[in-house]
Design an enzyme around this catalytic site. Structure first.
Site, PDB file in Angstrom:
ATOM      1  N   ARG A   1       0.496   6.523   7.500  1.00 53.92           N
ATOM      2  CA  ARG A   1       0.526   6.674   6.034  1.00 53.92           C
ATOM      3  C   ARG A   1      -0.030   8.016   5.595  1.00 53.92           C
ATOM      4  NH1 ARG A   1       1.678   1.573   3.843  1.00 53.92           N
ATOM      5  NH2 ARG A   1       0.786  -0.225   4.903  1.00 53.92           N
TER       6      ARG A   1
ATOM      7  N   ASP B   1      14.768  -0.530   0.027  1.00 53.31           N
ATOM      8  CA  ASP B   1      15.522  -0.710   1.268  1.00 53.31           C
ATOM      9  C   ASP B   1      16.525  -1.847   1.066  1.00 53.31           C
ATOM     10  OD1 ASP B   1      16.197  -0.515   3.994  1.00 53.31           O
ATOM     11  OD2 ASP B   1      14.495  -1.705   4.641  1.00 53.31           O
TER      12      ASP B   1
ATOM     13  N   ASP C   1       4.360   3.373   6.222  1.00 52.64           N
ATOM     14  CA  ASP C   1       3.737   3.068   7.516  1.00 52.64           C
ATOM     15  C   ASP C   1       4.720   2.480   8.524  1.00 52.64           C
ATOM     16  OD1 ASP C   1       3.968   0.490   6.087  1.00 52.64           O
ATOM     17  OD2 ASP C   1       2.864  -0.295   7.820  1.00 52.64           O
TER      18      ASP C   1
ATOM     19  N   GLU D   1       7.450   2.295  -6.556  1.00 56.31           N
ATOM     20  CA  GLU D   1       7.605   1.874  -5.156  1.00 56.31           C
ATOM     21  C   GLU D   1       7.805   3.091  -4.258  1.00 56.31           C
ATOM     22  OE1 GLU D   1       7.140   0.110  -2.823  1.00 56.31           O
ATOM     23  OE2 GLU D   1       8.251  -1.747  -2.717  1.00 56.31           O
ATOM     24  N   ASP D   2       7.440   2.937  -3.003  1.00 53.90           N
ATOM     25  CA  ASP D   2       7.665   4.007  -2.047  1.00 53.90           C
ATOM     26  C   ASP D   2       9.136   4.088  -1.650  1.00 53.90           C
ATOM     27  OD1 ASP D   2       7.562   1.550  -0.749  1.00 53.90           O
ATOM     28  OD2 ASP D   2       6.169   2.191   0.809  1.00 53.90           O
TER      29      ASP D   2
ATOM     30  N   LYS E   1       0.816  -1.182   0.000  1.00 51.86           N
ATOM     31  CA  LYS E   1       0.000   0.000   0.000  1.00 51.86           C
ATOM     32  C   LYS E   1       0.862   1.247   0.000  1.00 51.86           C
ATOM     33  CE  LYS E   1      -2.805  -2.548   3.277  1.00 51.86           C
ATOM     34  NZ  LYS E   1      -3.100  -2.658   4.716  1.00 51.86           N
ATOM     35  N   GLY E   2       2.151   1.058   0.318  1.00 46.14           N
ATOM     36  CA  GLY E   2       3.050   2.193   0.565  1.00 46.14           C
ATOM     37  C   GLY E   2       3.142   3.208  -0.560  1.00 46.14           C
TER      38      GLY E   2
HETATM   39  P1  IMP Z   1      12.912  -4.122   0.938  1.00 47.22           P
HETATM   40  O1  IMP Z   1      12.380  -5.417   0.414  1.00 47.22           O
HETATM   41  O2  IMP Z   1      13.760  -4.311   2.159  1.00 47.22           O
HETATM   42  O3  IMP Z   1      13.599  -3.268  -0.107  1.00 47.22           O
HETATM   43  O4  IMP Z   1      11.678  -3.340   1.520  1.00 47.22           O
HETATM   44  C1  IMP Z   1      10.804  -2.637   0.760  1.00 47.22           C
HETATM   45  C2  IMP Z   1       9.531  -2.403   1.518  1.00 47.22           C
HETATM   46  O5  IMP Z   1       9.753  -2.335   2.917  1.00 47.22           O
HETATM   47  C3  IMP Z   1       8.952  -1.072   1.143  1.00 47.22           C
HETATM   48  O6  IMP Z   1       8.044  -1.200   0.092  1.00 47.22           O
HETATM   49  C4  IMP Z   1       8.290  -0.623   2.424  1.00 47.22           C
HETATM   50  O7  IMP Z   1       6.977  -1.119   2.474  1.00 47.22           O
HETATM   51  C5  IMP Z   1       9.075  -1.263   3.516  1.00 47.22           C
HETATM   52  N1  IMP Z   1      10.063  -0.332   4.116  1.00 47.22           N
HETATM   53  C6  IMP Z   1      11.403  -0.344   3.985  1.00 47.22           C
HETATM   54  N2  IMP Z   1      11.973   0.654   4.670  1.00 47.22           N
HETATM   55  C7  IMP Z   1      10.964   1.332   5.244  1.00 47.22           C
HETATM   56  C8  IMP Z   1      10.898   2.519   6.074  1.00 47.22           C
HETATM   57  O8  IMP Z   1      11.902   3.167   6.428  1.00 47.22           O
HETATM   58  N3  IMP Z   1       9.656   2.900   6.459  1.00 47.22           N
HETATM   59  C9  IMP Z   1       8.519   2.248   6.105  1.00 47.22           C
HETATM   60  N4  IMP Z   1       8.533   1.157   5.330  1.00 47.22           N
HETATM   61  C10 IMP Z   1       9.743   0.702   4.900  1.00 47.22           C
HETATM   62 MG    MG Z   2       5.710  -1.033   0.496  1.00 50.02          MG
END
Ligand code: IMP
Ligand code: MG
Length: 178
Positions: free
Chosen positions: A164, A102, A158, A98-99, A42-43
């Site tokens: 959000r 990470d 979130d 994507e939001d 949802k981000g």
């Molecule tokens: P990844 O798979 O670790 O790259 O994570 C991506 C997802 O993790 C994003 O789409 C977010 O939903 C969540 N996420 C990663 N870092 C943050 C943050 O600092 N705040 C909130 N959500 C995060």
């Molecule tokens: Mg997300």
């Protein structure tokens, strides 16, 4: 809600400038293509809804929901599809919206499962990038801005499904989750 914010990283004016510039660039790059913007729920809904209004060429949108976080602040590494796309991808130039990028695990998983559906191309647009936190080799083609490896909330992002609706991106007070 505001008491839980350690500091504001990006205020509404900064966000609007970032999104406007991304929209301009994407509109130029995709003018002879068949753009399908895929919002990862949802981000990315807030970012998506602002970004698409800065796209000046024909485009379609679709939504996909995956979970990797399970309510915590660190990625679990396990990604699950909660809602798949409605549109067959053949012939489309996909832009995954994507939001935040990470560890990169979510986006590597998503691109891996979308490739066999034979879109013409796949690119990634992320509002925020935390390059310091990367665990997989994935990179975004369009990045709004890099941020430090801190947990952020607001503008769609979130913590345990809350915050959000904040109109800015802020750092969550670490005392709330540590
Ligand atoms: P990844 O798979 O670790 O790259 O994570 C991506 C997802 O993790 C994003 O789409 C977010 O939903 C969540 N996420 C990663 N870092 C943050 C943050 O600092 N705040 C909130 N959500 C995060
Ligand atoms: Mg997300």
């Amino acid at each position: 809600m505001l008491d839980d914010v350690e500091k504001v990283l990006l205020n509404p004016e900064q966000l609007s400038e970032i999104v406007k510039n991304l929209g301009k660039k994407i509109s130029e790059d995709y003018k002879d293509k068949n753009l399908l913007m895929i919002s990862i729920l949802k981000g990315s809904v807030v970012f998506m809804s602002d970004l698409m209004r800065h796209i000046t060429i024909p485009c379609q949108i679709d939504f996909m929901s995956v979970s990797s976080y399970r309510g915590g602040v660190k990625s679990s590494g396990v990604v699950k599809i909660l809602k798949d796309l409605d549109i067959p991808l053949e012939g489309f130039d996909l832009l995954i919206v994507e939001d935040i990028l990470d560890s990169g695990q979510t986006l590597s998983y998503i691109t891996k499962i979308l490739k066999p559906r034979r879109p013409r191309s796949i690119k990634i647009c992320t509002l925020l990038d935390k390059p310091m936190a990367r665990k997989s080799s994935i990179q975004a083609d369009y990045v709004g801005t890099n941020i430090p490896d801190e947990f952020v909330i607001g503008y769609g992002l979130d913590y345990k499904e809350e915050y959000r609706n904040l109109p800015f991106v802020g750092v969550l007070k670490p005392s709330l989750y540590s």
